[in-house]
Scaffold this active site. Structure first.
Site, mmCIF file in Angstrom:
data_model
loop_
_atom_site.group_PDB
_atom_site.id
_atom_site.type_symbol
_atom_site.label_atom_id
_atom_site.label_comp_id
_atom_site.label_asym_id
_atom_site.label_seq_id
_atom_site.Cartn_x
_atom_site.Cartn_y
_atom_site.Cartn_z
ATOM 1 N N GLU A 162 -33.588 22.028 -21.077
ATOM 2 C CA GLU A 162 -32.395 22.824 -20.774
ATOM 3 C C GLU A 162 -32.174 22.945 -19.271
ATOM 4 O O GLU A 162 -31.048 22.840 -18.780
ATOM 5 C CB GLU A 162 -32.525 24.208 -21.412
ATOM 6 C CG GLU A 162 -32.403 24.192 -22.924
ATOM 7 C CD GLU A 162 -32.720 25.518 -23.565
ATOM 8 O OE1 GLU A 162 -32.306 25.741 -24.714
ATOM 9 O OE2 GLU A 162 -33.398 26.355 -22.925
ATOM 10 N N GLY A 196 -29.855 26.449 -29.338
ATOM 11 C CA GLY A 196 -29.754 27.834 -29.751
ATOM 12 C C GLY A 196 -28.667 28.082 -30.770
ATOM 13 O O GLY A 196 -27.899 27.187 -31.138
ATOM 14 N N GLY A 247 -26.745 28.182 -24.512
ATOM 15 C CA GLY A 247 -26.943 29.585 -24.820
ATOM 16 C C GLY A 247 -27.971 30.204 -23.891
ATOM 17 O O GLY A 247 -28.474 29.564 -22.962
ATOM 18 N N THR A 257 -25.874 29.754 -30.678
ATOM 19 C CA THR A 257 -24.473 29.750 -30.279
ATOM 20 C C THR A 257 -23.931 28.335 -30.102
ATOM 21 O O THR A 257 -22.725 28.103 -30.227
ATOM 22 C CB THR A 257 -24.293 30.543 -28.961
ATOM 23 O OG1 THR A 257 -24.859 31.847 -29.127
ATOM 24 C CG2 THR A 257 -22.829 30.699 -28.597
#
Length: 273
Positions: A131, A54, A110, A56
């Site tokens: 993730e 992501g 993120g 961030t």
């Protein structure tokens, strides 16, 4: 807190706004959250570190690099997908694989949205399976940490992230799953996610499709129940609802402060340095 001079080359425009030019409010908030989370949770004793996906996450890698070569020399970094793999490699950090390191000291990732109990919607980047594997593998220190900007902080999921719950599905089953989601599970607008720069559907790193399924507030206010209902459907690989996994979430705010929320209900407001 400037990045090493060689580092901005890692951040091509497709990954993140370069830190060489002034950051806009949202990008600055993302960096604040990432820097604060790394400072508090990526400690010298952490040797196996999960790196999420992501917009961030590049700031997470940036801050880890600033910890110095001595800290990173004997660390291994596990990616959730191609983006984080590229970031790790280009940063000169040691790349590892979850099959080699099934237990991770800390994973930082993120989120598309986080509710008041730290349940998350993830999968906007179609990486939710990997993730979640890395999030659940961070058991050594019970450290799955979420970083995001102020827009992702919600009371109830679905408030700010409108596309719906991302569901990774077998391509073979996607038609029957769309039908079931629309007619039986309360998501009449469930759609197959299509590629933006290619013809045809988005294909995950695992070779699967993604369905985005919006649900009413009543369903999203009970994310654990919704997760269980979707996960039981034949053909579902993984659901982008992360319930009871995050230890803490850090949100960068517009005023330069950071709000930290913890799984025990504590909330800290960290003023601008």
């Amino acid at each position: 807190m400037s990045a090493p001079s060689a580092f901005p080359s890692i951040f091509s425009p497709s990954l993140v706004t370069t830190t060489e030019s002034p950051l806009d409010t949202v990008e600055a908030a993302k960096r604040l959250a990432a820097y604060t989370a790394v400072d508090k949770h990526v400690l010298p004793e952490h040797k196996v570190i999960g790196v999420g996906s992501g917009s961030t996450v590049p700031y997470v890698v940036e801050r880890i690099l600033e910890q110095g070569a001595a800290h990173n020399a004997d660390r291994v970094f596990i990616p959730t997908g191609f983006q984080s793999q590229q970031l790790i490699t280009l940063a000169g950090l040691r790349l590892g694989d979850i099959s080699q390191y099934p237990e991770i000291d800390v994973t930082i990732d993120g989120a598309d949205e986080v509710d008041k109990e730290l349940n998350c919607i993830k999968g906007g980047g179609a990486c939710q399976l990997r993730e979640k594997v890395l999030a659940e593998a961070a058991k050594t220190y019970d450290q799955f940490i979420v970083v995001a900007d102020y827009r992702k902080d919600s009371e109830i999921l679905g408030t700010s992230y409108i596309p719906g719950v991302p569901i990774e599905v077998s391509p073979f089953a996607h038609i029957s799953l769309l039908r079931t989601l629309r007619t039986k599970l309360g998501s009449p607008k469930a759609t197959l996610r299509m590629g933006r720069a290619k013809a045809g559907p988005v294909v995950t790193d695992n070779g699967n499709f993604v369905i985005d399924a919006p649900f009413a507030e009543a369903a999203l206010s009970r994310p654990r129940e919704l997760l269980a209902s979707i996960k039981l459907l034949t053909g579902v690989v993984e659901v982008g609802l992360f319930c009871d996994i995050a230890k803490a979430a850090y949100f960068g705010n517009q005023d330069g402060s950071v709000t930290a929320k913890f799984d025990n209900g504590d909330i800290q407001h960290i003023e601008k340095a």
